[in-house]
Structure formats: structure tokens, C-alpha cells
Design an enzyme around this catalytic site. Structure first.
Site, short mmCIF file in Angstrom:
data_model
loop_
_atom_site.label_atom_id
_atom_site.label_comp_id
_atom_site.label_asym_id
_atom_site.label_seq_id
_atom_site.Cartn_x
_atom_site.Cartn_y
_atom_site.Cartn_z
N GLU A 90 0.84 -1.21 0.00
CA GLU A 90 0.00 0.00 0.00
C GLU A 90 0.87 1.26 0.00
O GLU A 90 0.61 2.21 -0.73
CB GLU A 90 -0.92 0.00 1.22
CG GLU A 90 -1.83 1.23 1.24
CD GLU A 90 -2.50 1.44 2.58
OE1 GLU A 90 -2.97 0.46 3.19
OE2 GLU A 90 -2.55 2.60 3.03
N CYS A 139 -7.97 4.31 7.95
CA CYS A 139 -9.36 4.14 7.55
C CYS A 139 -10.22 3.81 8.76
O CYS A 139 -9.76 3.23 9.74
CB CYS A 139 -9.48 3.11 6.44
SG CYS A 139 -9.95 1.51 6.99
FE1 F3S Z 1 -9.80 -0.17 2.66
FE2 F3S Z 1 -9.57 0.18 5.20
FE3 F3S Z 1 -9.89 -2.19 4.26
S1 F3S Z 1 -8.41 1.16 3.65
S2 F3S Z 1 -8.93 -2.16 2.30
S3 F3S Z 1 -11.37 -0.53 4.14
S4 F3S Z 1 -8.58 -1.67 5.94
#
Ligand code: F3S
Length: 670
Positions: free
Chosen positions: A125, A189
Site C-alpha cells: 500500500e 481508515c
Molecule cells: Fe480499505 Fe480500510 Fe480495508 S483502507 S482495504 S477498508 S482496511
């Protein structure tokens, strides 16, 4: 033994999305499908997809045509180009949260900010994010890294999405002391934060924690670290088979959490194994209560338990049953519950609320279709699909349009690439649009037609650049004039006709030849795509007047012309538009002429003899004197002939005067 299962354990939104898209692609059975790296950090999922035909690859040279799935981690910008250049179809499963970090990084990099990524430099990432700022980011993973950063004017800090809040706060506090203008974006996130918080809460109250997820999964490792802080005994496993169930039975309470790449069936398997081993009723209850995990806005399947005159009761496999009130059954308020459903019907329901205060889940069937539409639109937003929008009405600041049954707003600034003054003309029209932004929860959708136009224009431009050839004649429209030339729109790209290439004759201003909006045929003289420059010629589309003249004229020819310029050394005579010849002062008359203006005026029509053509210099020398001499010569010859035949005795003075050619005669004749 009591078992607690953390909320938000298992697949996150981004991984589930990648999982679902890949499943759909595999079902199509339309050729080779590769994943760039392993789709998720879970060997069982990788194996299961492998059996269905998904081939993980590390490099593009391992492919043989087909599709390449980009996993939720995302990839560098250059890699996307490589995939397309290799004629492979790119199926982008980059998590929208990661995608938004890419956009942020690209924007700030372009604005001259130094990009700092808090994260692990070798994590895919982070590698992907770095690729959106030309791999120029400073990657900081420890306090030492942060301390070693140089001082900078402009700084933009982002985070790997799976970092812990604590790590981000600690490092960003050190990093920001190194910059003047510092932009900090906490890009961890929400799914990660929620999962980590739930793990923390459970770890605080249990004797042992089981963290299920890939050993190479960053977010699972972080769950392990967090759990370890609050619970003495923590196991990190990929499958329950790695654990001794005998050993587990010594604990009174066990907590379970799972990383973002762990599918539900692996969590279920772990719980069932533990349950079978202990035959523990409490554990079975835990399974029953926790396995079906629902949240607001979910769509789940259920079975109708009973129907009354006011409501429908549904079993959704959750610890509590769900109720659909009559006003949530259908759009038509007159329809009664019994008109629609009966006991045993299998239906899809939308979760409005987990608890109505009396322990029931509040459900709706009316909102299922609408919610699915929003989900589809969200998918269209992520895949940047072009949709058709019917314009319903004009409102302050833009248009209201309907897309697939859902209303959206198009701001005036997004209607077109060109300025639009009258919005009314779009009413009842159908436009091709893209979704600019969407919020399913707030039922808000912003549309743009401008983006579609921009892309179409870009495509058109690309095609034009590809098709351009020097010396080719193409059509265009004059867009604007400047003192040095005319700009011509060739279909999205402007070319320039330099003033010297507008006409074969001298042009004082481009407006002497062309006007804005004129359609013109032009010749491509040169182009340079990198400099976005195309040189065009208008005069080159017709043959040069000089060439035409020289091919048709010979030395000795007597031609007509107009005096266009008088100078001391001679007069310029225009023989054709664009073809001038020089009548030297010595060639004007047999008589001495002091200066041309003594005998000629601008605009006089004259007969001149071509006495020389210099093709290299494109010069024509003319003479009026030569015509006089020719005529005198002819006269002499005639006289001679007359004498020979003795017929000249009666020749009158009047006859002689007929042969006296003067400059005035040559001018007046014309
Ligand atoms: Fe996206 Fe968060 Fe999963 S960035 S891939 S929702 S851990």
C-alpha cells in the site's frame, strides 16, 4: 468458558469489495485472470480463488493476455500505465479509501509539497501511494526516521490506512516540527480504527485473545500488538488448527478478533471447533448470537415468521427478530402486510435500526430497491462509469437530474467545459454524466457532465495527434486572430497559421484573409506533441502564384500589369496577384527618364515586355522601352519592305505617325 467476538472482525469493506469483484470476474470465465500479488493476505482465500482460475503474479511478464486484478492495496500510477501498455485489462479493486490517499498525494505533490508517508516502506500500500508522487515521498516508520527528516518548507503528511492511531499521532507530532507549511491528513481508515478499538475493548476483559489472520498481514499484526497491550495471552493464528483446543479450555473467557483479510467462514470454523471441543452451551449461544452480525443500512435475507394487519415479523438469523411496519413495506401506502407477504416467505430486508428500544430490529422492504440502486450507483462512482441523466429542472446553482431512478444535483460549473449562461436549455435533455461524489447514507449524489466532455475531448485530441501527418490537408475552424497569425481549432487542439503562411502575397493583419468562425482547409507544416504545437499553412493549399506564372510565361512575352509602387530606381508592376515585376527606370522609355514618377502613376495599367526571369531569386525584369524598340524595328522593317517593292513613295505622314509608339500610348492602350 465464555467467548466474546469483537465487532468489525474479519473482512473490511475494501477487501470484501475486492473479493466480490474478483468472484464476478471469475464467473464470467472470459480468459486469463491474474492478481498482481496475492489478492488478500490469507492463504485459504488465495487457494480457493486459485482453484477457480485466479493466478497470482509478481510481474507483468508472467501474463499472457487477459485481465489483471489490482488488489485493495492499490498500485503506483506508473504500474497502471504498464498494465494498459501491455494490452491487459485492468480490474481496479483498489480500496476507495486508498484511492483517495493517492489523489491527495498526487495533488499536494503537484503543488510542491514534500510528501511524508507514515508507514512501512515495503508494504504494497505504501509502495503504491509513493508511486502517486513520483516515488519522492519520505517514508517514516519510527521515531528515528522522523528525527532524521530534514527541515522543509512545505510538507504533506499521510498515513498507511492500517496504522494505529497512537503511532500516527506520535510520529506526526515529531514530523510537523520539521516543516513551515504542514498539511496533516489522518488517512487511517475508519474500518481499521473500529476494528482496533473493538479488539482493545475485548482484550481488556478476557483471559486470552485469539487474533485470526495472515501472518504477513499488517493490519492483523497490529491487532495482535494492541491485544497484547491489554491481555497477557494472545494467539495470532491463520486457522484454528494451529491451536491446541485443550490448552484453550483452561481459560474462562476468550476474545476473538480477525484481520481485514479473514473471511467469515474461517472465523466460523474457529468458533465451531472450540464449541465442539467444549460442548459448552454458553459458547454455542455466543455463536448463535454473534455469527450473524448486522448493522444499519445492511440488506439481509430473512424468513417471514408471521404477518399481522400492521406489521410483518421476520427471522433474519440475528439474536433478535426484525419488524417491518406497514409504512416500510411498499411505496403504495394502501397495500396491507397480508396483501404482500405470508408466513414462510423468503424476503430481502433493509436494516433501519438494530434495536427499536424493545429489542427488535427495525426493517424495511420498501427501501431495499432504493438502497440497492444507491449501492449500484456507488459502484458506478467507483468504477467511473458513464451514466445517462435526464434533466428534471433548473434550480439555484445547477440542475436536478435523475439517474437510474435516483435524483442527483449537477452544479452549473459541471455542466460543460464551456461556459453555460442559459441553464434552461438543458431541461428535459438526456446527458452523459459521471458521478462526482456520492453519499449513500445522506442520499446525496453530485453529477458532472463536464468530466465526460473533458475525457471525450482528451480522447479526440489523442486521436488527432496520432493521425497528424506533415503535408496533410485538414479542416478546421478559425477561433481567434492575433497580430502574428490565426489560431485554428482542429477538433480539440489548436494549430497556428503564422501570418506569413496565410497568403502568397503580403498580409498586413490576419483579418485581411480570415475571420473567426471561418471554416478553412489548411496544410500541416509541422507539429510537436510535447510542446503542444502545430504549424499550419493556408497559402500552401493553393499553388504559389509565382510557380503558375513562371510555368506560363516566357522571356519576350508582352503582358499587362498595374503599377503598384514607384521608387527612384524603377516601378513595380503587378502582373498577377502575388507576382510583381521590376520595371527599371532605364527600361521605361527610349527617352531619358529621370525618375519613374515623371511618366508613371500608381494604378496605371501598362503593357510590359518580360526581359528576364530569375527563377532562383523569383525576380522578373520588365521593359516598356523594349516594346518601343520592337515597334521601331517593325516600322523599319516595314519601310524597308515598302522600298523594296517601290510602294513607299505615296506613304503619308499620317501612316508614319501610326507607328510612333509612346509611353503614353502604352499606358492608354490599357
Ligand atoms: Fe480499505 Fe480500510 Fe480495508 S483502507 S482495504 S477498508 S482496511
Amino acid at each position: 468458558m465464555k467467548i466474546f467476538i469483537a465487532d468489525n472482525a474479519g473482512f473490511c469493506f475494501g477487501v470484501r469489495r475486492a473479493f466480490n469483484i474478483t468472484e464476478k470476474e471469475l464467473q464470467k470465465k472470459s480468459g486469463n485472470i491474474y492478481s498482481l500479488g496475492q489478492l488478500v493476505h490469507n492463504q485459504d482465500v488465495v487457494k480457493s480463488f486459485g482453484n477457480k482460475g485466479l493466478k497470482p503474479i509478481n510481474a507483468l511478464n508472467e501474463t499472457d493476455g487477459g485481465k489483471v486484478i489490482v488488489r485493495s492495496h492499490g498500485i503506483p500510477k506508473s504500474k497502471e500505465a504498464e498494465i494498459r501498455n501491455a494490452n491487459l485489462d485492468l480490474v481496479d479493486c483498489t480500496c476507495p479509501d486508498v484511492k483517495s490517499v493517492h489523489k491527495k498525494v498526487a495533488k499536494y505533490h503537484e503543488e510542491g509539497y514534500n510528501i511524508i508517508i507514515i508507514g512501512d516502506s515495503i508494504h504494497p500500500e505504501v509502495v503504491g501511494i509513493n508511486g502517486w508522487c513520483d516515488n519522492k515521498a519520505f517514508i517514516v516508520n519510527t521515531i528515528e526516521d522522523a528525527d532524521q527528516l530534514p527541515n522543509m518548507d512545505k510538507m504533506c503528511i499521510v498515513s498507511q490506512t492500517t496504522n494505529t492511531q497512537e503511532k500516527f499521532d506520535t510520529l506526526s507530532n515529531v514530523i510537523k516540527t520539521k516543516g513551515q507549511d504542514v498539511q496533516i491528513f489522518n488517512t487511517i481508515c475508519q474500518a481499521t480504527t473500529d476494528r482496533q478499538n473493538s479488539a482493545k475493548e475485548i482484550a481488556k476483559k478476557v483471559d486470552a485473545m485469539i487474533v485470526i489472520g495472515g501472518h504477513n498481514s499488517s493490519n492483523t499484526s497490529k491487532l495482535y500488538e494492541i491485544s497484547k497491550k491489554y491481555c497477557q495471552t494472545v494467539y495470532h493464528i491463520e486457522r484454528i488448527t494451529e491451536l491446541s483446543l485443550q490448552e484453550l479450555s483452561k481459560f474462562n473467557t476468550i476474545g476473538i478478533t480477525a484481520g481485514a483479510s479473514t473471511p467469515d467462514w474461517i472465523i466460523k470454523e474457529a468458533i465451531e471447533e472450540m464449541s465442539n471441543h467444549n460442548n459448552n452451551n454458553e459458547m454455542i449461544e455466543a455463536i448463535e448470537n454473534s455469527f450473524v452480525r448486522i448493522q444499519r443500512n445492511d440488506i439481509v435475507k430473512g424468513e417471514v415468521i408471521f404477518v399481522t394487519d400492521e406489521e410483518v415479523m421476520v427471522n433474519i438469523n440475528y439474536k433478535s427478530d426484525g419488524i417491518i411496519e406497514q409504512n416500510e413495506l411498499a411505496k403504495d401506502p394502501d397495500l396491507k402486510p397480508k396483501d404482500l407477504y405470508k408466513e414462510g416467505d423468503e424476503i430481502e430486508v433493509y436494516v433501519i435500526n438494530i434495536d427499536d428500544g424493545e429489542g427488535n430490529v427495525v426493517l424495511s422492504t420498501k427501501r431495499v430497491e432504493e438502497f440497492k440502486k444507491w449501492e449500484e450507483l456507488e459502484e458506478s462512482f467507483e468504477t467511473e462509469e458513464i451514466l445517462e441523466a435526464e434533466i428534471l429542472r433548473v434550480v439555484k446553482g445547477g440542475l436536478i437530474a435523475i439517474v437510474e431512478g435516483v435524483n442527483g444535483f449537477m452544479p452549473a460549473s459541471h455542466i460543460s467545459v464551456n461556459y453555460v449562461s442559459n441553464l434552461d436549455k438543458f431541461k428535459d435533455k438526456t446527458l452523459r454524466v459521471r458521478i462526482l461524489d456520492i453519499d449513500k447514507q445522506k442520499r446525496r449524489m453530485i453529477l458532472s457532465r463536464k468530466i465526460v466532455e473533458q475525457e471525450e475531448l482528451e480522447e479526440k485530441r489523442e486521436k488527432l495527434w496520432e493521425s497528424l501527418e506533415i503535408d496533410e490537408t485538414i479542416e478546421g475552424v478559425v477561433r481567434r486572430l492575433t497580430d502574428f497569425g490565426a489560431f485554428v481549432d482542429l477538433g480539440g487542439v489548436d494549430g497556428l497559421i503564422h501570418i506569413s503562411d496565410l497568403s502568397w502575397h503580403r498580409v498586413k493583419h490576419p483579418s485581411d484573409v480570415v475571420s473567426p468562425n471561418d471554416k478553412v482547409e489548411v496544410k500541416v507544416l509541422d507539429f510537436d506533441k510535447d510542446k503542444n504545437r502545430i504549424s499550419l499553412g493556408l497559402k500552401q493549399t493553393i499553388e504559389e502564384p509565382w510557380t503558375v506564372f513562371k510555368d506560363n510565361a516566357e522571356i519576350g512575352d508582352i503582358v499587362e500589369g498595374t503599377v503598384v509602387n514607384l521608387l527612384d530606381f524603377g516601378a513595380f508592376i503587378r502582373l498577377e496577384e502575388g507576382v510583381d515585376g521590376l520595371l527599371h527606370v532605364s527600361q521605361i522609355s527610349q527617352d531619358h527618364v529621370n525618375q519613374p514618377s515623371d511618366v508613371l502613376n500608381t494604378g496605371d495599367k501598362v503593357s510590359v515586355k518580360i526581359i528576364d526571369i530569375d527563377e532562383d531569386e523569383k525576380r522578373i525584369s520588365l521593359s516598356m522601352k523594349a516594346i518601343e524598340e520592337d515597334k521601331e524595328e517593325t516600322k523599319k522593317e516595314n519601310l524597308q519592305n515598302d522600298n523594296n517593292f517601290e510602294t513607299g513613295a505615296n506613304e503619308t505622314e499620317e501612316d508614319e505617325s501610326d507607328n510612333d509608339i509612346t509611353i503614353q500610348d502604352m499606358i492608354e492602350d490599357n
